[in-house]
Write a protein that holds these residues in place. Structure first.
Motif, PDB file in Angstrom:
ATOM      1  N   UNK B 158       0.626  -1.179   0.106  1.00 56.49           N
ATOM      2  CA  UNK B 158       0.048  -0.158  -0.034  1.00 56.49           C
ATOM      3  C   UNK B 158       0.356   1.253  -0.484  1.00 56.49           C
ATOM      4  N   UNK B 159       2.089   0.652   0.584  1.00 56.57           N
ATOM      5  CA  UNK B 159       2.735   2.484   0.515  1.00 56.57           C
ATOM      6  C   UNK B 159       3.628   2.539  -0.078  1.00 56.57           C
ATOM      7  N   UNK B 160       3.874   1.630  -1.339  1.00 63.33           N
ATOM      8  CA  UNK B 160       4.044   2.193  -3.141  1.00 63.33           C
ATOM      9  C   UNK B 160       3.733   2.064  -3.925  1.00 63.33           C
ATOM     10  N   UNK B 161       2.562   0.468  -3.996  1.00 63.31           N
ATOM     11  CA  UNK B 161       1.631   0.579  -5.248  1.00 63.31           C
ATOM     12  C   UNK B 161       1.025   2.088  -5.259  1.00 63.31           C
ATOM     13  N   UNK B 162       0.195   2.305  -4.003  1.00 68.69           N
ATOM     14  CA  UNK B 162      -1.443   2.901  -3.692  1.00 68.69           C
ATOM     15  C   UNK B 162      -0.677   4.040  -3.100  1.00 68.69           C
ATOM     16  N   UNK B 163       0.405   4.706  -3.011  1.00 69.46           N
ATOM     17  CA  UNK B 163       1.139   5.558  -2.182  1.00 69.46           C
ATOM     18  C   UNK B 163      -0.303   7.266  -2.340  1.00 69.46           C
ATOM     19  N   UNK B 164      -0.726   6.909  -3.575  1.00 71.72           N
ATOM     20  CA  UNK B 164      -1.546   8.257  -3.628  1.00 71.72           C
ATOM     21  C   UNK B 164      -2.925   7.492  -3.796  1.00 71.72           C
ATOM     22  N   UNK B 165      -3.238   6.721  -3.331  1.00 70.71           N
ATOM     23  CA  UNK B 165      -4.704   6.202  -3.516  1.00 70.71           C
ATOM     24  C   UNK B 165      -4.980   5.643  -1.752  1.00 70.71           C
ATOM     25  N   UNK B 166      -5.040   4.345  -2.142  1.00 66.16           N
ATOM     26  CA  UNK B 166      -4.534   3.309  -0.572  1.00 66.16           C
ATOM     27  C   UNK B 166      -4.109   3.966   0.416  1.00 66.16           C
ATOM     28  N   UNK B 167      -2.671   4.309  -0.054  1.00 64.98           N
ATOM     29  CA  UNK B 167      -1.742   4.023   1.002  1.00 64.98           C
ATOM     30  C   UNK B 167      -1.517   5.735   1.249  1.00 64.98           C
ATOM     31  N   UNK B 168      -0.565   6.644   1.483  1.00 66.67           N
ATOM     32  CA  UNK B 168      -0.447   7.610   2.288  1.00 66.67           C
ATOM     33  C   UNK B 168       0.918   8.088   2.620  1.00 66.67           C
ATOM     34  N   UNK B 169       0.731   6.671   2.722  1.00 63.31           N
ATOM     35  CA  UNK B 169       2.810   6.899   4.558  1.00 63.31           C
ATOM     36  C   UNK B 169       3.582   5.792   4.349  1.00 63.31           C
ATOM     37  N   UNK B 170       5.061   5.975   3.767  1.00 62.87           N
ATOM     38  CA  UNK B 170       5.249   4.329   4.270  1.00 62.87           C
ATOM     39  C   UNK B 170       5.398   3.317   6.091  1.00 62.87           C
ATOM     40  N   UNK B 171       4.828   4.030   5.493  1.00 54.83           N
ATOM     41  CA  UNK B 171       4.354   3.865   7.986  1.00 54.83           C
ATOM     42  C   UNK B 171       3.801   2.262   7.351  1.00 54.83           C
ATOM     43  N   UNK B 172       3.142   2.384   6.202  1.00 60.25           N
ATOM     44  CA  UNK B 172       1.928   1.407   6.738  1.00 60.25           C
ATOM     45  C   UNK B 172       3.034   0.209   5.891  1.00 60.25           C
ATOM     46  N   UNK B 173       4.355   0.259   5.247  1.00 61.27           N
ATOM     47  CA  UNK B 173       5.192  -1.176   4.740  1.00 61.27           C
ATOM     48  C   UNK B 173       5.928  -0.980   6.263  1.00 61.27           C
ATOM     49  N   UNK B 174       5.899   0.119   6.985  1.00 64.07           N
ATOM     50  CA  UNK B 174       7.458  -0.150   8.379  1.00 64.07           C
ATOM     51  C   UNK B 174       6.846  -1.391   9.646  1.00 64.07           C
ATOM     52  N   UNK B 175       5.585  -0.964   9.642  1.00 58.87           N
ATOM     53  CA  UNK B 175       5.064  -1.959  11.008  1.00 58.87           C
ATOM     54  C   UNK B 175       4.433  -2.839  10.267  1.00 58.87           C
TER      55      UNK B 175
END
Lengths: 340, 340, 340
Positions: B158-175
């Motif tokens: 989500x942090x990368x593929x969906x950075x501009x849609x579902x993600x919005x933060x690299x924290x998702x990948x970090x947690x």
């Protein structure tokens, strides 16, 4: 002397935007990008994690970050960050390739890194010289690269494939070329005197028959370096001569597709500002004639791969080149099986 | 306990017109139609006579008549009429499949009929509940279904593929997510606090950082059942929380193509009448990001099928799931080789 | 008596412009052109030199010149000129094929030249007779030719595939045809009395039920020659009868594609000037129904090549024809292995 056949160009230069340029070379996906110092990096375009293409990611400084799960790689191919991990596993890396820019063309070395040798690159000086002008071209061929080598090694086809563009006379096919061996290929030259000027020279407005000359090296793995020209028949001073310098090179994309890069430079003193575009457009039209011919030839070959070809006098250069190539491939296989 | 991996959905429901709905499932052509009682019939979409698709024929009462030579089949797959013959040969029949409708989704059982078990179906309650609203979606993937399972089992993307849609933060990948084994798959949960709200939540107009949570079962053969949500960081009463319930399920069409069915339900009390369309459009845009990424990944894999993947910490859930799947396939092969 | 299965038509006639007509027949590329005497030449469409298609070259008198390197071939396939060579190597030739025009159709013999026999050609008289009118048609099938033979050998499909065009009644499928063996194929006849006239006969404006009859030979390798017609039920004088004569023939292009040539002639005294177009348009629409059906059938077969077919009563003629074909192929294999 060590010889290599894998020096292959991968494009004139990576586009500025997007920053990450993908090209498949020798069936390998390759990413090329420019670093902040103006240099180039070339990496396998396949993340070591889940194999997504890195070229769909983004440039971060001199590094590229994969667009799938965020692994970050430096220009050497080493992974320098894995989201969610504090240390990066040593195995996390992608292959990097030697890549250089010479005379405005970008060349990548797909073989063993330590065997890369810039001295093997063609001297395409006219792309980098104030006395010459050019516009670069590219064509994608849905055929094996050797069929295009064949084409470039026998200019008798100008009389037929290019009758209305580069040819203009059956004399080109009738005049036997001189073929000389080179360490790395063959030299082919042909002189055709007193023929109607071809449509390609219309910009010069010849009003008499013309003398034409063609002189090129065709060297491994598949590069043509040519000086060619024409002058009014009988003009001993070359006052109205046309001079071209061309580099054309073939990079296999896959077993049956090829990247074809080309440029044909003319003297900067020649013609007005539009001439570069005129020459390019005419050359491109002629090269489409080759593309259509070779594609149709390849269709026939695909249907009956065992149909034999019949060697004729005009095939001298291409037969020699195929022999040199086969020998070099065998030598390289032996070299690569030894320690470096 | 007997387990099966072949419970696969084949579509939200057969379209009312045309009456005969075709879908290829597990490389088998399948015809689904609704009978006069409102029930469903699912037959092999291949006439036993000359193998024409029955879905190109016509519905006659609860029977289907082949459009080539007129054989007529009842919902059990038995041929009940052969034009020009007074008796029907006993061998004249096509396979029928168990098929049921649950929570507005249609599920077909492609395995041994006697092993079909409705208890194995996912509990996709929110498609059938007044407190939830949803709009169903479908995507066709030109990739094997396991690559999509991989994607759904690791939300770090989500942090990368969906950075501009579902993600919005690299924290998702970090947690790091919590991954727990289930009898039939894995449970994955992840809590990400105090991050910028993603574009996907724009409809709610968060003006502060948000806390997000994701909790899903991913079960055999390839179904995600997820509760997820978000609230303003520090909002202990959940007054402005967003709650979603999603079911996403993967049905192999062939070895390298997949049907992807999905829905993400939101609370009926949330937002105005347009919200359902807004959420669907945003979700579909994000799922196209996955489609493009996985398709590009698959292109790389097709070119070099032996290129190894590198397991990393984030792959925990998908490695477990692939292991469970392999074990289940082996168990099923053993079960299917025994009498029932 | 020697029998051959390779007599295949290759088109109604080569187009006047371009002069060089290409068609792939039995997986071989073929060039057909008209000579100055009005005759026909058929050559392998593959230059013996570098395998380019000759059809991309140009006609020079009765010869064809290759568009790649300029080799020139006469209608016998002999190379008569190689640019740059004073003598032509004896091996420089391409295969020529016997080719004849009969009743406005062009037939090419792809087998051993000395076994060609015009007596084997179908008698398609109505294309060459003042009392008959016709418009020729062509369809390209992405399927093996045998699936189309099957279709033409069992007209019960008129009741279902062509319910709204050629059929109009389930009686066609219900009435058993008479199938009689021929030396070279089978004869199939069917009489259907007292049925609603099909849409195909609308031009006649029948206001009563009609009697219909169909009588055709279907002969090797895949040619239908048919007389068919209809009259008002009870009309003993045939005053208002419709009479058709049809030739339909199948030429394999490759293992899974087929050229389908057809014509259905009607009496010149029938109808006004537009009738020919009306009949052709209606026939073509009906033949597209076959094309769609057989293509869908073939898709199913490609997916599961081993799925068995179930022989039924209606398959009598096609089973016989497939048996005759298999026997003839075996006989021919034996003949071709012997000296001629």
């Amino acid at each position: 002397m060590r010889q290599r056949v894998r020096e292959v160009p991968c494009g004139h230069k990576p586009p500025g935007s997007p920053d990450l340029f993908h090209r498949t070379v020798l069936n390998e996906p390759v990413l090329v990008y420019r670093t902040s110092s103006g240099g180039l990096a070339a990496l396998a375009d396949r993340c070591c994690h889940r194999l997504a293409p890195l070229s769909r990611g983004r440039l971060e400084g001199d590094c590229v970050r994969c667009g799938y799960h965020g692994l970050k790689f430096d220009p050497s191919g080493a992974c320098v960050e894995v989201p969610g991990m504090t240390t990066v596993p040593p195995k996390a890396r992608v292959r990097s390739y030697p890549v250089v820019e010479k005379n405005k063309w970008v060349f990548i070395w797909m073989g063993d890194t330590e065997r890369a040798d810039e001295a093997l690159l063609p001297d395409n000086f006219s792309c980098d010289h104030p006395e010459w002008q050019y516009k670069p071209g590219y064509l994608h061929y849905p055929t094996p690269y050797l069929l295009i080598c064949d084409n470039l090694l026998d200019f008798s086809h100008l009389s037929y494939v290019h009758a209305g563009t580069l040819g203009g006379s059956t004399r080109i096919a009738e005049v036997a070329p001189t073929v000389k061996p080179l360490a790395n290929g063959v030299n082919v030259s042909r002189r055709i005197d007193n023929v109607p000027p071809p449509a390609y020279y219309d910009f010069r407005g010849f009003d008499t028959p013309a003398d034409r000359w063609i002189d090129y090296d065709f060297v491994l793995p598949g590069t043509l370096l040519m000086g060619s020209g024409s002058k009014p028949t009988g003009d001993v001073h070359l006052d109205r001569a046309i001079l071209f310098h061309s580099c054309q090179t073939l990079t296999p994309e896959t077993h049956d597709s090829t990247h074809y890069f080309f440029q044909e430079s003319h003297r900067s003193t020649d013609g007005n500002a539009d001439l570069k575009e005129t020459i390019f457009a005419n050359l491109l039209a002629a090269f489409h004639e080759d593309l259509e011919t070779i594609t149709a030839q390849h269709e026939n070959i695909k249907r009956h791969p065992d149909a034999p070809m019949l060697p004729l006098a005009m095939d001298s250069a291409l037969v020699q080149f195929r022999r040199i190539l086969a020998r070099r491939v065998a030598e390289e296989a032996e070299i690569c099986s030894q320690p470096t």
